[in-house]
Scaffold this motif. Structure first.
Motif, short mmCIF file in Angstrom:
data_model
loop_
_atom_site.label_atom_id
_atom_site.label_comp_id
_atom_site.label_asym_id
_atom_site.label_seq_id
_atom_site.Cartn_x
_atom_site.Cartn_y
_atom_site.Cartn_z
N ILE A 163 -42.92 -56.88 60.55
CA ILE A 163 -43.27 -56.97 60.85
C ILE A 163 -43.05 -57.89 62.71
O ILE A 163 -42.30 -58.33 63.64
N GLU A 164 -43.78 -57.49 63.86
CA GLU A 164 -44.08 -57.82 64.90
C GLU A 164 -43.75 -58.72 65.42
O GLU A 164 -42.45 -59.18 66.07
N GLN A 165 -44.03 -60.45 64.33
CA GLN A 165 -43.78 -61.75 64.93
C GLN A 165 -41.90 -62.28 63.73
O GLN A 165 -41.96 -63.34 64.63
N VAL A 166 -41.15 -61.55 63.80
CA VAL A 166 -40.39 -61.80 63.01
C VAL A 166 -39.27 -61.11 64.40
O VAL A 166 -38.41 -59.56 64.39
N GLY A 167 -38.71 -61.97 64.66
CA GLY A 167 -37.66 -62.36 65.96
C GLY A 167 -36.07 -61.71 65.22
O GLY A 167 -35.42 -61.05 65.65
N ASP A 168 -35.33 -62.39 64.56
CA ASP A 168 -34.68 -62.54 63.62
C ASP A 168 -34.43 -63.42 62.44
O ASP A 168 -35.28 -64.57 62.43
N VAL A 169 -33.85 -62.43 61.93
CA VAL A 169 -33.15 -63.62 60.45
C VAL A 169 -31.40 -63.73 60.60
O VAL A 169 -30.34 -62.59 60.23
N ARG A 170 -31.29 -64.85 60.24
CA ARG A 170 -30.02 -65.94 59.85
C ARG A 170 -29.49 -66.28 58.72
O ARG A 170 -30.42 -67.04 58.06
N ALA A 171 -27.66 -66.28 58.09
CA ALA A 171 -27.58 -66.64 57.19
C ALA A 171 -26.39 -67.38 57.09
O ALA A 171 -25.68 -66.21 57.65
N VAL A 172 -25.81 -68.15 57.04
CA VAL A 172 -24.91 -68.45 57.05
C VAL A 172 -24.16 -69.45 56.10
O VAL A 172 -24.58 -70.84 56.18
N GLY A 173 -23.88 -68.88 54.54
CA GLY A 173 -23.89 -69.41 53.31
C GLY A 173 -25.01 -70.03 52.59
O GLY A 173 -26.44 -68.92 52.77
N ALA A 174 -25.33 -70.73 52.67
CA ALA A 174 -26.78 -71.43 51.93
C ALA A 174 -27.56 -71.84 52.98
O ALA A 174 -28.00 -72.81 52.71
N MET A 175 -27.10 -71.73 53.90
CA MET A 175 -27.95 -71.98 55.08
C MET A 175 -28.66 -70.91 56.21
O MET A 175 -28.26 -70.08 56.33
N ALA A 176 -30.71 -71.16 56.03
CA ALA A 176 -31.05 -69.52 56.45
C ALA A 176 -32.33 -69.29 57.22
O ALA A 176 -32.46 -70.63 56.83
N ALA A 177 -32.41 -69.01 57.51
CA ALA A 177 -33.30 -69.33 58.90
C ALA A 177 -34.00 -67.55 59.02
O ALA A 177 -33.29 -66.59 58.92
N ILE A 178 -35.72 -67.13 58.98
CA ILE A 178 -36.14 -66.98 59.94
C ILE A 178 -36.79 -67.36 61.46
O ILE A 178 -37.52 -68.39 61.72
N GLU A 179 -36.30 -66.77 62.43
CA GLU A 179 -37.00 -67.59 63.39
C GLU A 179 -38.23 -66.42 63.80
O GLU A 179 -38.46 -64.89 63.77
N PHE A 180 -39.57 -67.31 64.72
CA PHE A 180 -40.39 -66.21 64.88
C PHE A 180 -40.70 -65.95 66.15
O PHE A 180 -40.55 -67.33 67.16
N VAL A 181 -41.52 -64.96 66.88
CA VAL A 181 -42.17 -64.63 68.24
C VAL A 181 -43.10 -64.19 68.61
O VAL A 181 -43.89 -63.33 67.53
N ARG A 182 -43.48 -64.19 69.35
CA ARG A 182 -44.78 -63.78 69.75
C ARG A 182 -44.73 -62.47 69.90
O ARG A 182 -45.87 -61.11 69.18
N ASN A 183 -44.15 -61.90 70.25
CA ASN A 183 -43.63 -60.61 70.05
C ASN A 183 -42.41 -60.22 70.85
O ASN A 183 -41.98 -60.78 71.12
N LYS A 184 -42.08 -59.20 69.93
CA LYS A 184 -40.26 -59.00 70.66
C LYS A 184 -40.33 -58.14 71.63
O LYS A 184 -39.20 -58.39 72.34
N GLN A 185 -41.11 -57.76 72.92
CA GLN A 185 -41.01 -57.65 73.94
C GLN A 185 -40.68 -58.70 75.09
O GLN A 185 -40.12 -59.24 75.57
N THR A 186 -41.51 -60.06 74.60
CA THR A 186 -41.27 -61.27 75.76
C THR A 186 -40.43 -61.80 74.79
O THR A 186 -39.77 -62.88 75.52
#
Length: 480
Positions: free
Chosen positions: A379-402
């Motif tokens: 998915i172009e808009q999924v920039g990063d996926v992170r987790a530390v134990g039972a706390m997690a996040a997906i970071e969204f971007v407009r595109n992977k270049q900018t």
């Protein structure tokens, strides 16, 4: 070597139930409650577009709304309900303490319930931490810690980091918070003595454009610059930092960052205060988040949220003899360490020590990364996926270049996830979506939530929303 084994957390049948949403959101009963509620509540209460449901009950790891819809709970009362429903052992301990002590101001009337908790905290506290100051909320713990640092060093300045959240009900805590501008705006200018530098972030750098990974110690290069251009290190009392950035998107600094920050603290005589209000008591797969790294040696550590074990409000400041032994501060409050809250907190710690909780939190981390990281390549808009134990996040971007943030995409994902029964953490203006399940959520429920979130991301990616800045730019170009 003998391998230590731990028991699995025992799940009741209700714990394994999966969510089901059968009405539009909000449903008619929730909407009726909102309409009545809005006549009396202040504007600071819940945003009904962000959370379009009125809770009627909790069942297992589900939130049940007024219309009978059920949602997998990934709020966990913002971490204050770490075991899902309050465990029977915690309820029983609080009931017994109420029967024995009733209401009591523990700061003025010593009692066995408070003393038992103090002894347990002193036994499990990491490093040199051995003293306990009573408090009732994370915000007040932050306030007290700043006072301790300034008193102990006789210096005015506190270094804090951008994107952190330290509370918002007092001027100091709101001024030190910067995860959202509406928390600090109108407050920061009334708070003196805070010096803010960017939080260490390997995905997004404040000094460079485009995607990382970056060396997160560069924020300490910036701090070195400030020590020459703006402040003198001898005016700094201490450093206030979250060991894992919670509201700011689940960022965990590198070992190199902690090593260098520790060196700076020792060189200049700064006190190190870890705000573990969100990360204490197992949230990161360790009793304290700082235990995920080597060599961190705090002078103060703050407890809140999960410390209450889903029971009554309670918080604490852990500190060293050097900081707390000879203090002249009086930080007590009427409700700080009331006996029933102490008994519930102690029962929660004992549940963690019995085994199964930390292990489950680590499994949830692995599941989230396993289920969600493939989205980065798809998915172009999924920039990063992170987790530390039972706390997690997906970071969204407009595109992977900018690498520009995509808050509208994030909010659309949140709404699509809600329709699938996944109740995650979303706020307007943010570009990361978070899951904060109970430490004891069953693998089957969490994995199903991840897959529903995966579906929500894919649905939004088919017709991405227009980001606000893009709308403004297009309008400006059209007017030429």
């Amino acid at each position: 070597m003998t391998l230590q084994t731990h028991r699995e957390w025992t799940h009741a049948p209700a714990d394994l139930e999966l969510p089901e949403v059968n009405t539009p959101l909000p449903g008619p009963c929730s909407q009726a409650l909102f309409s009545r509620h809005n006549r009396n509540a202040t504007g600071s209460n819940a945003d009904h577009e962000v959370y379009p449901l009125a809770q009627a009950a909790r069942r297992g790891h589900l939130v049940v709304d007024a219309d009978g819809n059920t949602f997998a709970d990934h709020l966990s009362a913002w971490g204050a309900s770490p075991f899902g429903p309050t465990p029977p052992a915690v309820k029983s301990a609080m009931d017994d303490a109420w029967a024995r002590h009733g209401m009591q101001i523990s700061g003025w009337m010593p009692n066995t319930a408070a003393y038992a908790l103090v002894e347990k905290l002193a036994a499990i506290a990491p490093g040199r931490l051995n003293r306990v100051e009573y408090s009732v909320s994370g915000t007040l713990a932050v306030e007290g810690a700043v006072k301790f640092m300034r008193e102990a060093r006789g210096r005015p300045l506190i270094i804090t980091f951008g994107g952190q959240y330290h509370g918002e009900s007092t001027y100091m805590s709101a001024g030190a918070s910067s995860d959202l501008s509406n928390v600090s705006s109108g407050r920061t200018q009334y708070v003196a003595g805070l010096v803010m530098v960017p939080y260490p972030n390997r995905f997004r750098s404040p000094f460079r454009k485009g995607p990382g990974p970056y060396d997160d110690t560069e924020v300490l290069d910036y701090l070195d610059y400030l020590l020459v251009q703006q402040i003198h290190p001898d005016q700094v009392a201490g450093v206030l930092i979250e060991p894992v950035l919670g509201e700011g998107g689940i960022h965990a600094p590198s070992q190199a960052f902690w090593d260098r920050l520790g060196d700076m603290c020792r060189r200049w005589g700064w006190l190190l205060c870890l705000d573990e209000v969100q990360t204490c008591m197992g949230r990161t797969g360790e009793m304290f988040a700082m235990q995920r790294w080597q060599g961190i040696d705090p002078d103060l550590l703050l407890l809140g949220k999960a410390f209450a074990a889903g029971g009554q409000p309670i918080a604490a400041i852990l500190g060293t003899d050097a900081v707390m032994q000879d203090t002249d501060l009086h930080l007590g409050s009427t409700y700080g360490f009331v006996p029933a809250a102490c008994a519930g907190a102690l029962a929660g710690i004992e549940l963690i020590e019995a085994g199964g909780v930390l292990e489950n939190a680590r499994r949830l981390e692995s599941i989230f990364l396993q289920e969600m990281r493939p989205l980065i390549g798809r998915i172009e808009q999924v920039g990063d996926v992170r987790a530390v134990g039972a706390m997690a996040a997906i970071e969204f971007v407009r595109n992977k270049q900018t690498h520009e943030p995509a808050p509208a995409f994030q909010f659309a994902v949140h709404q699509a996830a809600l329709r699938r029964g996944v109740l995650g953490i979303s706020q307007r203006g943010k570009w990361h979506h978070r899951l904060q399940p109970a430490l004891t959520m069953p693998e089957s429920v969490f994995r199903a939530s991840c897959r529903h979130l995966h579906e929500a991301v894919a649905e939004v990616a088919e017709r991405p929303p227009v980001e606000a800045e893009s709308v403004q730019l297009a309008a400006a170009q059209a007017s030429r």
